[in-house]
Design a protein around this motif. Structure first.
Motif, PDB file in Angstrom:
ATOM      1  N   GLN A  11       0.772  -1.193   0.135  1.00 24.87           N
ATOM      2  CA  GLN A  11       0.137  -0.071  -0.103  1.00 24.87           C
ATOM      3  C   GLN A  11       0.897   1.180   0.007  1.00 24.87           C
ATOM      4  N   ASN A  12       0.505   2.170  -0.871  1.00 28.15           N
ATOM      5  CA  ASN A  12       1.195   3.411  -1.163  1.00 28.15           C
ATOM      6  C   ASN A  12       2.720   3.297  -0.956  1.00 28.15           C
ATOM      7  N   LEU A  13       3.351   2.369  -1.748  1.00 33.62           N
ATOM      8  CA  LEU A  13       4.858   2.205  -1.503  1.00 33.62           C
ATOM      9  C   LEU A  13       5.490   3.285  -2.399  1.00 33.62           C
ATOM     10  N   TYR A  14       6.587   4.122  -1.810  1.00 34.71           N
ATOM     11  CA  TYR A  14       7.369   4.730  -2.593  1.00 34.71           C
ATOM     12  C   TYR A  14       8.839   4.562  -2.370  1.00 34.71           C
ATOM     13  N   VAL A  15       9.556   4.631  -3.380  1.00 35.25           N
ATOM     14  CA  VAL A  15      11.104   4.235  -3.321  1.00 35.25           C
ATOM     15  C   VAL A  15      11.838   5.393  -3.837  1.00 35.25           C
ATOM     16  N   SER A  16      12.793   6.043  -3.129  1.00 37.79           N
ATOM     17  CA  SER A  16      13.294   7.142  -3.842  1.00 37.79           C
ATOM     18  C   SER A  16      14.883   6.909  -3.734  1.00 37.79           C
ATOM     19  N   TYR A  17      15.680   7.332  -4.680  1.00 40.13           N
ATOM     20  CA  TYR A  17      17.276   7.161  -4.628  1.00 40.13           C
ATOM     21  C   TYR A  17      17.468   8.550  -4.886  1.00 40.13           C
ATOM     22  N   GLY A  18      18.205   9.019  -3.539  1.00 37.89           N
ATOM     23  CA  GLY A  18      18.415  10.671  -3.562  1.00 37.89           C
ATOM     24  C   GLY A  18      17.243  11.429  -3.888  1.00 37.89           C
ATOM     25  N   THR A  19      17.034  12.236  -4.993  1.00 37.97           N
ATOM     26  CA  THR A  19      15.942  13.114  -4.873  1.00 37.97           C
ATOM     27  C   THR A  19      15.035  12.578  -6.204  1.00 37.97           C
ATOM     28  N   THR A  20      15.438  11.417  -6.526  1.00 37.42           N
ATOM     29  CA  THR A  20      14.528  10.972  -7.717  1.00 37.42           C
ATOM     30  C   THR A  20      13.703   9.596  -7.302  1.00 37.42           C
ATOM     31  N   ASN A  21      12.290   9.908  -7.347  1.00 33.62           N
ATOM     32  CA  ASN A  21      11.258   8.907  -6.985  1.00 33.62           C
ATOM     33  C   ASN A  21      11.248   7.850  -8.164  1.00 33.62           C
ATOM     34  N   ILE A  22      11.697   6.551  -7.694  1.00 29.52           N
ATOM     35  CA  ILE A  22      11.900   5.635  -8.460  1.00 29.52           C
ATOM     36  C   ILE A  22      10.413   4.933  -8.650  1.00 29.52           C
ATOM     37  N   LEU A  23       9.632   4.640  -7.336  1.00 31.50           N
ATOM     38  CA  LEU A  23       8.394   3.991  -7.221  1.00 31.50           C
ATOM     39  C   LEU A  23       7.425   4.824  -6.512  1.00 31.50           C
ATOM     40  N   LYS A  24       6.334   5.080  -7.039  1.00 31.94           N
ATOM     41  CA  LYS A  24       5.297   6.039  -6.595  1.00 31.94           C
ATOM     42  C   LYS A  24       3.742   5.605  -6.402  1.00 31.94           C
ATOM     43  N   ASP A  25       3.532   5.435  -5.078  1.00 31.69           N
ATOM     44  CA  ASP A  25       2.042   4.843  -4.702  1.00 31.69           C
ATOM     45  C   ASP A  25       1.711   3.799  -5.409  1.00 31.69           C
ATOM     46  N   ILE A  26       2.556   2.615  -5.069  1.00 31.91           N
ATOM     47  CA  ILE A  26       2.253   1.329  -5.670  1.00 31.91           C
ATOM     48  C   ILE A  26       1.407   0.466  -4.695  1.00 31.91           C
ATOM     49  N   ASN A  27       0.444   0.246  -5.351  1.00 35.56           N
ATOM     50  CA  ASN A  27      -0.636  -0.774  -4.511  1.00 35.56           C
ATOM     51  C   ASN A  27      -0.879  -2.179  -5.216  1.00 35.56           C
ATOM     52  N   LEU A  28      -0.637  -3.099  -4.524  1.00 37.22           N
ATOM     53  CA  LEU A  28      -0.763  -4.521  -5.043  1.00 37.22           C
ATOM     54  C   LEU A  28      -0.956  -5.650  -4.021  1.00 37.22           C
ATOM     55  N   THR A  29      -1.738  -6.453  -4.432  1.00 33.65           N
ATOM     56  CA  THR A  29      -1.839  -7.684  -3.568  1.00 33.65           C
ATOM     57  C   THR A  29      -1.413  -8.997  -4.347  1.00 33.65           C
ATOM     58  N   VAL A  30      -0.908  -9.857  -3.540  1.00 34.34           N
ATOM     59  CA  VAL A  30      -0.664 -11.264  -4.221  1.00 34.34           C
ATOM     60  C   VAL A  30      -1.122 -12.262  -3.248  1.00 34.34           C
ATOM     61  N   LYS A  31      -2.088 -13.045  -3.915  1.00 38.43           N
ATOM     62  CA  LYS A  31      -2.549 -14.165  -3.032  1.00 38.43           C
ATOM     63  C   LYS A  31      -1.833 -15.300  -3.255  1.00 38.43           C
ATOM     64  N   ALA A  32      -2.002 -16.496  -2.455  1.00 40.13           N
ATOM     65  CA  ALA A  32      -1.661 -17.674  -2.193  1.00 40.13           C
ATOM     66  C   ALA A  32      -1.818 -18.460  -3.627  1.00 40.13           C
ATOM     67  N   GLY A  33      -0.934 -19.148  -4.590  1.00 40.65           N
ATOM     68  CA  GLY A  33      -1.296 -19.659  -5.479  1.00 40.65           C
ATOM     69  C   GLY A  33      -1.307 -18.717  -6.913  1.00 40.65           C
ATOM     70  N   GLN A  34      -1.279 -17.302  -6.502  1.00 47.97           N
ATOM     71  CA  GLN A  34      -1.077 -16.489  -7.615  1.00 47.97           C
ATOM     72  C   GLN A  34       0.107 -16.017  -8.155  1.00 47.97           C
ATOM     73  N   THR A  35       0.247 -15.897  -9.366  1.00 54.24           N
ATOM     74  CA  THR A  35       1.561 -15.287 -10.142  1.00 54.24           C
ATOM     75  C   THR A  35       1.250 -14.100 -10.704  1.00 54.24           C
TER      76      THR A  35
END
Length: 557
Positions: A11-35
């Motif tokens: 939920q709402n994942l952000y990843v930054s390297y220095g001043t650059t946002n590489i990932l922005k507002d990532i929302n995902l779910t993964v269930k058992a048995g799901q690829t």
């Protein structure tokens, strides 16, 4: 374990390297048995997502990555060491960095066991051998060091290391990227077996691997998810312009149209939609202003202010009669932004009449034509700013009294666009774009002084003068030799790629149609008898007339 249980919730994942946002507002779910496959170009943030989940991301990460009710972003290093390689396993992209150069295959896997299981080394060694054998590393191969193994064998060792502790979540970061096709096929089968019953995230730019392994596909662009849905739905019928661009650029045996790239390059931290600088249907006031929300559209979640690829021309029950004879009967189809829909049929089937009726060169008898959703009742100047026709015979389409400059400039003169200097500059730019000389000598040539290929390029340049979004090409290469035809077709595809042109391409040549088309509509006696993706209709047609056209197509013995 229940198939509906969420193993991972982001939920709402952000990843930054220095001043650059590489990932922005990532929302995902993964269930058992799901690829879940995460696809996109290099630099989109795919590997950063895998590293953030595994607690190995060098950048700053905020938000929630919840694995079985534990937020991994707030877990201690000791907790992550216990989870990583045990509950969550990662298969890295680069085997050279992931394997210890001095350890044998069995020693690599044994070490992974000893880190997480309280068993003696002998038992661990036997379990390592059994796991390696299950991945195809048997006999003396288990005693070899990484440099003594092939790339595919090294990948099998990594998979064995990832599986040996029976993780609940498997992270696969480009697991087939550096493999030859046969080895890749073997590894893909192994990954299918390995992912069975587990939650799995596949990070890849390899669309074929994603199609083979994934239940769900997330398309990542500029650090944001822009399309998310069932793998078959997203990969068979992409609705985001970027997803369509990815599929057009990917070579595979089911594609018949020539490959097309995506103009421009990816940028991060742009205002608005991250794809808008490269998108041919973007609306500056809207797409640059805000990031579109990921909303449910046509069976998948889509982040696009325009709701996905937009229809630009809609034909409904179009009928044209000459006296009492019906030439075109109840034609209905839709042309989408940036695609090529080919109308194919033999001479006399109504193809050219259709083109002329759309252009208003002959009145329709009944039916409806919509341009960008608006019903067309008469052709005013603004219609021709959006729709242009490339005629079959270039010499007949060009006035013999006008020079090349005057011919191309004439639409700008009629529409009173720009100054005279501006118009001449536009003519020179268009000539360069269609790969003709923009010299004074060429500008002052007359049609009779041009070759067939040059004349057709001038016709195309003239059609592009008003920067239309739709090009109707009526047998534009039928009068040209094969070499010139190939160049004109390549030119049209490049123009489509760079300008986002939607093309209604008219031809009787099935061999040509399959090289240029996204979709085909087969017309016989004024009626569309079959319509669908070009790869389907040229491989497995259902109508006898389509099969007849295919049988008559050019083939070398």
């Amino acid at each position: 374990m229940a198939q509906t249980e969420n193993i991972l919730t982001i939920q709402n994942l952000y990843v930054s390297y220095g001043t650059t946002n590489i990932l922005k507002d990532i929302n995902l779910t993964v269930k058992a048995g799901q690829t879940l496959a995460v696809i996109g170009e290099s630099g989109a943030g795919k590997s950063s997502l895998a590293l953030a989940i595994a607690g190995l991301c060098a950048g700053g990460a905020t938000g929630t990555v919840c694995f079985k009710n534990q937020n991994l972003l707030t877990a201690s290093q000791e907790e992550m060491r216990c989870i990583r390689g045990n509950d969550i396993s990662l298969v890295f992209q680069n085997t050279d960095n992931a394997l210890h150069p001095l350890y044998t295959a069995v020693e690599q896997v044994t070490e992974a066991i000893m880190l997480h299981q309280a068993i003696d080394k002998s038992t661990a060694g036997q379990l390592a051998l059994d796991t390696l054998a299950a991945t195809g590393i048997t006999g003396e191969l288990a005693g070899l060091r990484p440099h003594e193994l092939s790339g595919g064998q090294q990948q099998r060792v990594l998979i064995a290391m990832a599986l040996v502790n029976n993780p609940e979540l498997l992270l696969l970061d480009e697991p087939t990227a550096a493999l030859d096709p046969l080895t890749k096929q073997e590894i893909t089968v192994l990954l299918q077996q390995s992912a069975a019953g587990r939650a799995c995230i596949l990070i890849t730019h390899d669309i074929a691997t994603a199609a083979e392994l994934a239940d769900t596909v997330a398309v990542l662009y500029g650090g944001r998810i822009i399309e998310l849905g069932p793998a078959r739905t997203v990969l068979k019928d992409p609705r985001h312009p970027y997803t369509r661009g990815l599929l057009r650029a990917y070579p595979n045996m089911t594609t018949v149209k020539d490959l097309q790239g995506i103009p421009g390059s990816m940028q991060h931290d742009l205002p608005g939609c991250p794809f808008q600088p490269r998108c041919t249907q973007s609306l500056p006031d809207t797409c640059q202003a805000s990031m579109p929300a990921l909303t449910l559209t046509a069976g998948r979640n889509l982040a696009c202010h325009r709701g996905g690829i937009v229809p630009v021309l809609q034909i409904t029950n179009l009928t044209k009669a000459w006296d009492e004879r019906l030439v075109v009967q109840n034609l209905t189809f839709t042309l989408y932004e940036g695609e090529t829909l080919t109308i194919i049929g033999e001479s006399g089937s109504g193809k050219t009449t259709l083109a002329k009726t759309i252009m208003g060169l002959t009145p329709l008898s009944s039916g409806e034509i919509r341009l960008n959703g608006n019903k067309i009742t008469e052709r005013k100047l603004d219609f021709y700013q959006q729709v242009q026709l490339v005629f079959q015979n270039p010499k007949e389409a060009l006035s013999h009294r006008l020079t090349v400059c005057q011919l191309i400039k004439e639409p700008l003169d009629i529409q009173n666009i720009g100054t005279e200097t501006d118009r001449v500059t536009t003519v020179q730019q268009l000539l360069t774009e269609v790969e003709l000389p923009a010299t004074d000598i060429f500008l002052h040539k007359y049609p009779h002084q041009l070759s067939g290929g040059e004349a057709q390029r001038v016709v195309i340049a003239r059609a592009l003068a008003l920067n239309p979004k739709i090009l109707i090409a009526d047998e534009p290469t039928s009068a040209l030799d094969a070499s010139i035809q190939a160049k004109i077709i390549k030119l049209l595809l490049n123009l489509q790629e760079n300008r986002g042109l939607a093309m209604l391409f008219i031809t009787h040549d099935m061999a040509l149609a399959r090289k240029i088309s996204d979709r085909l509509a087969v017309i016989q006696h004024g009626k569309i008898v079959e319509e669908g993706p070009a790869q389907l209709l040229t491989v497995n047609p259902s109508h006898p007339y389509t099969r007849k056209l295919l049988a008559a197509a050019a083939r070398f013995p």
